[in-house]
Structures are given as structure tokens and as C-alpha cells.
Design an enzyme around this catalytic site. Structure first.
Site, PDB file in Angstrom:
ATOM      1  N   LYS A  36       0.819  -1.214   0.000  1.00 31.12           N
ATOM      2  CA  LYS A  36       0.000   0.000   0.000  1.00 31.12           C
ATOM      3  C   LYS A  36       0.852   1.264   0.000  1.00 31.12           C
ATOM      4  O   LYS A  36       0.473   2.267  -0.596  1.00 31.12           O
ATOM      5  CB  LYS A  36      -0.951   0.018   1.200  1.00 31.12           C
ATOM      6  CG  LYS A  36      -2.079  -0.993   1.048  1.00 31.12           C
ATOM      7  CD  LYS A  36      -3.199  -0.743   2.030  1.00 31.12           C
ATOM      8  CE  LYS A  36      -4.310  -1.757   1.850  1.00 31.12           C
ATOM      9  NZ  LYS A  36      -5.294  -1.733   2.911  1.00 31.12           N
ATOM     10  N   LYS A  52      -4.716  -8.795  -6.751  1.00 28.97           N
ATOM     11  CA  LYS A  52      -5.966  -8.975  -6.010  1.00 28.97           C
ATOM     12  C   LYS A  52      -7.054  -8.011  -6.516  1.00 28.97           C
ATOM     13  O   LYS A  52      -6.748  -6.860  -6.832  1.00 28.97           O
ATOM     14  CB  LYS A  52      -5.640  -8.672  -4.537  1.00 28.97           C
ATOM     15  CG  LYS A  52      -6.727  -8.987  -3.563  1.00 28.97           C
ATOM     16  CD  LYS A  52      -6.306  -8.611  -2.149  1.00 28.97           C
ATOM     17  CE  LYS A  52      -6.315  -7.111  -1.922  1.00 28.97           C
ATOM     18  NZ  LYS A  52      -6.266  -6.689  -0.532  1.00 28.97           N
ATOM     19  N   LYS A 112     -11.288  -2.758  -4.006  1.00 29.31           N
ATOM     20  CA  LYS A 112     -12.216  -1.637  -4.182  1.00 29.31           C
ATOM     21  C   LYS A 112     -11.468  -0.345  -4.442  1.00 29.31           C
ATOM     22  O   LYS A 112     -12.037   0.622  -4.915  1.00 29.31           O
ATOM     23  CB  LYS A 112     -13.199  -1.501  -3.009  1.00 29.31           C
ATOM     24  CG  LYS A 112     -12.625  -1.561  -1.597  1.00 29.31           C
ATOM     25  CD  LYS A 112     -13.715  -1.373  -0.551  1.00 29.31           C
ATOM     26  CE  LYS A 112     -13.668  -2.354   0.592  1.00 29.31           C
ATOM     27  NZ  LYS A 112     -12.461  -2.401   1.415  1.00 29.31           N
TER      28      LYS A 112
HETATM   29  P1  TYM Z   1     -10.856  -4.903   3.447  1.00 33.15           P
HETATM   30  O1  TYM Z   1     -11.811  -3.780   3.631  1.00 33.15           O
HETATM   31  O2  TYM Z   1      -9.718  -4.729   2.499  1.00 33.15           O
HETATM   32  O3  TYM Z   1     -11.625  -6.200   2.985  1.00 33.15           O
HETATM   33  C1  TYM Z   1     -12.710  -6.725   3.731  1.00 33.15           C
HETATM   34  C2  TYM Z   1     -12.685  -8.239   3.671  1.00 33.15           C
HETATM   35  O4  TYM Z   1     -12.706  -8.677   2.302  1.00 33.15           O
HETATM   36  C3  TYM Z   1     -11.616  -9.570   2.070  1.00 33.15           C
HETATM   37  N1  TYM Z   1     -11.153  -9.336   0.697  1.00 33.15           N
HETATM   38  C4  TYM Z   1     -11.040 -10.291  -0.229  1.00 33.15           C
HETATM   39  N2  TYM Z   1     -11.285 -11.603  -0.196  1.00 33.15           N
HETATM   40  C5  TYM Z   1     -11.083 -12.309  -1.333  1.00 33.15           C
HETATM   41  N3  TYM Z   1     -10.627 -11.752  -2.500  1.00 33.15           N
HETATM   42  C6  TYM Z   1     -10.351 -10.436  -2.563  1.00 33.15           C
HETATM   43  N4  TYM Z   1      -9.928  -9.885  -3.688  1.00 33.15           N
HETATM   44  C7  TYM Z   1     -10.555  -9.641  -1.396  1.00 33.15           C
HETATM   45  N5  TYM Z   1     -10.398  -8.314  -1.117  1.00 33.15           N
HETATM   46  C8  TYM Z   1     -10.755  -8.158   0.167  1.00 33.15           C
HETATM   47  C9  TYM Z   1     -10.551  -9.163   3.073  1.00 33.15           C
HETATM   48  O5  TYM Z   1      -9.668 -10.234   3.315  1.00 33.15           O
HETATM   49  C10 TYM Z   1     -11.404  -8.824   4.278  1.00 33.15           C
HETATM   50  O6  TYM Z   1     -11.727  -9.985   4.994  1.00 33.15           O
HETATM   51  N6  TYM Z   1      -7.863  -4.964   7.382  1.00 33.15           N
HETATM   52  C11 TYM Z   1      -9.167  -5.370   6.928  1.00 33.15           C
HETATM   53  C12 TYM Z   1     -10.323  -4.829   7.743  1.00 33.15           C
HETATM   54  C13 TYM Z   1     -10.233  -5.053   9.211  1.00 33.15           C
HETATM   55  C14 TYM Z   1     -10.431  -6.280   9.896  1.00 33.15           C
HETATM   56  C15 TYM Z   1     -10.291  -5.983  11.268  1.00 33.15           C
HETATM   57  C16 TYM Z   1     -10.707  -7.585   9.458  1.00 33.15           C
HETATM   58  C17 TYM Z   1      -9.995  -4.103  10.148  1.00 33.15           C
HETATM   59  N7  TYM Z   1     -10.023  -4.648  11.411  1.00 33.15           N
HETATM   60  C18 TYM Z   1     -10.402  -6.975  12.236  1.00 33.15           C
HETATM   61  C19 TYM Z   1     -10.824  -8.568  10.444  1.00 33.15           C
HETATM   62  C20 TYM Z   1     -10.675  -8.271  11.806  1.00 33.15           C
HETATM   63  C21 TYM Z   1      -9.335  -4.864   5.512  1.00 33.15           C
HETATM   64  O7  TYM Z   1      -8.693  -3.984   5.057  1.00 33.15           O
HETATM   65  O8  TYM Z   1     -10.336  -5.411   4.861  1.00 33.15           O
END
Ligand code: TYM
Length: 335
Positions: free
Chosen positions: A111, A194, A197
Site C-alpha cells: 500500500k 488482487k 475496491k
Molecule cells: P478490506 O476492507 O480490504 O476487505 C474486507 C474483507 O474482504 C476480504 N477481501 C477479499 N477476499 C477475497 N478476494 C479479494 N480480492 C478480497 N479483497 C478483500 C478481506 O480479506 C477482508 O476480509 N484490514 C481489513 C479490515 C479489518 C479487519 C479488522 C478484518 C480491520 N479490522 C479486524 C478482520 C478483523 C481490511 O482492510 O479489509
């Protein structure tokens, strides 16, 4: 009953990757767990967010989660900034986590990119806040996509070091729940990247609010190779785009790569993409319609989020107060 926590950043409209890799599994865990689902706006501002856009996206994200089947009555849906305990525990974890651990985080490297000096310090300590999100509730299961695996390992390292340093057994070990053929959905333009969004190209992803024509166009344009689909999974090696589309198909039909290839092996991408488009529209159109309905009723959405924050704080506050006591903070209000 085991407590589950997961979060999603309101940094854009959620994608098919978010849905298949995470949200769909959240909904499935609701039957036999006590769940907390969090729109992590504190995490979102680790990269610049226009304030008006952040407000809109936070509510949109809550609406999409509800439309996907998140249950705000039996479980808890809330905005992270509405529960102070997250930031309070994150500060303690900033002092527990080691720089060497954070330096190994691959998401920070991805990032921050080449201009690392210009990344926010929030982006660097992002995983500490994530650990705080989970440990503030003593949650033990965390459903995520494959890209979060390293962050969850760090969350366990932080808990262990806290317990060791303060001579307690306070924070439990957490178990990542990473399941299904779509734990890592890839970009439609590049099967080695990957689906995200925040990717500048809208053609790289399916958004959960895309209409039928947009979905059809994006799938038609999705990068592929000239060969027909193989008849066995070994034939997907070195074919990342084909593997990705087959994985999406498998997730949507609740099967696996091998079963999809048994049905479609030997087919060209034309007919396979048509079948995939039909599946996607079938799954996503009701989610988009329900999201719209919820966004047209902001009072109900706000009431859900207000109640969620209150119920979340009622769990997290005593846990974080105990962590503060263990660290040695004096709370004159409680003596
Ligand atoms: P974020 O917002 O990037 O994504 C949310 C969830 O979607 C999953 N994900 C994917 N899974 C499969 N293929 C993809 N291309 C893909 N893109 C995203 C992510 O693995 C995630 O589960 N750091 C986290 C948010 C967070 C969090 C937490 C998660 C903050 N605190 C505590 C679990 C527990 C994040 O950026 O997710």
C-alpha cells in the site's frame, strides 16, 4: 458460544472479492456464533479519504452488509469510530508490537508503494489497530479473505507478548476463518493482482452495486487466454485468469474448481463467461436492490448503527478498562 469479529473498510463500494472472500462467510457464521461486524472507518483514513465521500461510503457499506444478510438484531453491526475502545486499546498495542514485526507486513509495503516516506504513520500501525478491534471483544474467530492472514498472525503475536509482559492470560488466541474457492479473488484485468475496491480501474472488479449490463460487460472484457478450459485443476497452473474465473464460478455455485471443470472443461471462454454472468446477476441483483431500499431509509440505518455501537461498547469497555489496569494506569473514577 464463540465470539466472532470481522471488519471491512468503507474505502469504496465492496467488491465481489469482499463478498465471496469475506461477507458471505460472515453471514454463514451467524447461525452458531455471537458476531460483531464492523465498518472500520478508522482504518480507512490511513489513506486519504474525502470527508463527504467517507460519510457516504460508511453508510453505503453498512447498507450493503445488511443487504447481504448481516443480522443487526441477533448480532452487532457498527461503525468503528463510534466505539472509543478500539483506539484506546490500539495505543497500548502500539507499545507492545515491535517495529521489526511491522516491518515484515507485506500489505504495508504494497500500500505504501515506492513513496514510503510519504505514507501515513497510521498505515504503518494499521495492524495494531486491527489487533485491537478483535482483542477488545476477546473474539476468537475471525472470518477474512486470504490477504489478511499475516495481520491475524500479528494479532496473535501481540496478544502473546501482552500476556507474557504483564504475566497474565488475558487475551485469547484467535483463529482465522479463511475458507472456500474464492478466498483470494483476483482482478479481472490481471490474474496476478488482487481484486480491490481501491484499484483505479473500475473494469478490474465487480462492485456489489453494478447493474446487469455493467456486470455482463466487465465479464465479457475480463482478461483470458486463447486456450479452452482444461478438464482438470492441474490444467489451471500458469493460467491465473482462467483459475480466477473458475474460482468465482465455484464459489457462486458452492462447489470447487474440480467440479466446475468437470462440467465446463473443454468449453471456450465465450459460453463459460455467459454462464458466469448469469450466475453473478442472479446473486448480485437482489443485493443491489435491497441496498438501495435501505439507503432510502436513513433513519432506520442510523438507528441500527447507534444501537450497534452501544452494544459493542458495552462488551469492549470493560475488557479495555481491564487491559488499562493491567498496564498500570490509575483510574481515579473507579477507586
Ligand atoms: P478490506 O476492507 O480490504 O476487505 C474486507 C474483507 O474482504 C476480504 N477481501 C477479499 N477476499 C477475497 N478476494 C479479494 N480480492 C478480497 N479483497 C478483500 C478481506 O480479506 C477482508 O476480509 N484490514 C481489513 C479490515 C479489518 C479487519 C479488522 C478484518 C480491520 N479490522 C479486524 C478482520 C478483523 C481490511 O482492510 O479489509
Amino acid at each position: 458460544m464463540q465470539r466472532v469479529f470481522s471488519g471491512i473498510q468503507p474505502s469504496g463500494i465492496p467488491t465481489l472479492g469482499n463478498y465471496l472472500g469475506a461477507i458471505r462467510n460472515w453471514v454463514r457464521l451467524q447461525d452458531d456464533h455471537a458476531c460483531l461486524w464492523c465498518v472500520v472507518d478508522l482504518h480507512a483514513i490511513t489513506a486519504w479519504q474525502d470527508p463527504a465521500a467517507l460519510r457516504r461510503q460508511s453508510l453505503e457499506m453498512a447498507a450493503v452488509l445488511l443487504a447481504c444478510g448481516v443480522d443487526p438484531v441477533r448480532h452487532i453491526l457498527f461503525l468503528q469510530s463510534g466505539v472509543r475502545a478500539h483506539a484506546q486499546l490500539a495505543w497500548i498495542f502500539n507499545c507492545v508490537a515491535r517495529l521489526g514485526w511491522l516491518n515484515r507486513m507485506t500489505q504495508f509495503k504494497d500500500k505504501a508503494g515506492k513513496d514510503r516516506e510519504n505514507a501515513s504513520s497510521g498505515l504503518y500501525v494499521y495492524p495494531n489497530l486491527m489487533a485491537a478491534d478483535i482483542h477488545a471483544y476477546h473474539a476468537t474467530r475471525v472470518p477474512v479473505g486470504d490477504d489478511q492472514r499475516q495481520h491475524l498472525e500479528l494479532a496473535n503475536d501481540i496478544a502473546q507478548k501482552f500476556n507474557h509482559d504483564y504475566g497474565v492470560d488475558f487475551f485469547p488466541n484467535i483463529e482465522p476463518v479463511i475458507v472456500g474457492p474464492a478466498a483470494r479473488v483476483m482482478s479481472l484485468r490481471d490474474g496476478t493482482k488482487k481484486m480491490s475496491k481501491s484499484d483505479p480501474s473500475d473494469q478490474s472488479r465487480i462492485n456489489l452495486n453494478d447493474d446487469a449490463d455493467t456486470i455482463a460487460l466487465k465479464i465479457r472484457r475480463a482478461k483470458t487466454d486463447p486456450l479452452p478450459l482444461p478438464s482438470g485443476v492441474e490444467g489451471l497452473n500458469e493460467r491465473p485468469e482462467a483459475r480466477n474465473l473458475v474460482g468465482i464460478y465455484a464459489a457462486l455455485t458452492d462447489t470447487d474448481h474440480a467440479s466446475v471443470l468437470k462440467m465446463h472443461g473443454g468449453e471456450g471462454f465465450g459460453p463459460f463467461k455467459s454462464a458466469l454472468t448469469a450466475l453473478l446477476i442472479d446473486k448480485l441483483a437482489p443485493i443491489a436492490a435491497e441496498t438501495d431500499r435501505l439507503l432510502n431509509d436513513p433513519a432506520t440505518l442510523m438507528a441500527i448503527l447507534r444501537s450497534g455501537a452501544e452494544r459493542a461498547a458495552a462488551i469492549a469497555d470493560p475488557i479495555v478498562q481491564e487491559a488499562e489496569r493491567l498496564v498500570g494506569f490509575v483510574n481515579p473514577g473507579r477507586c
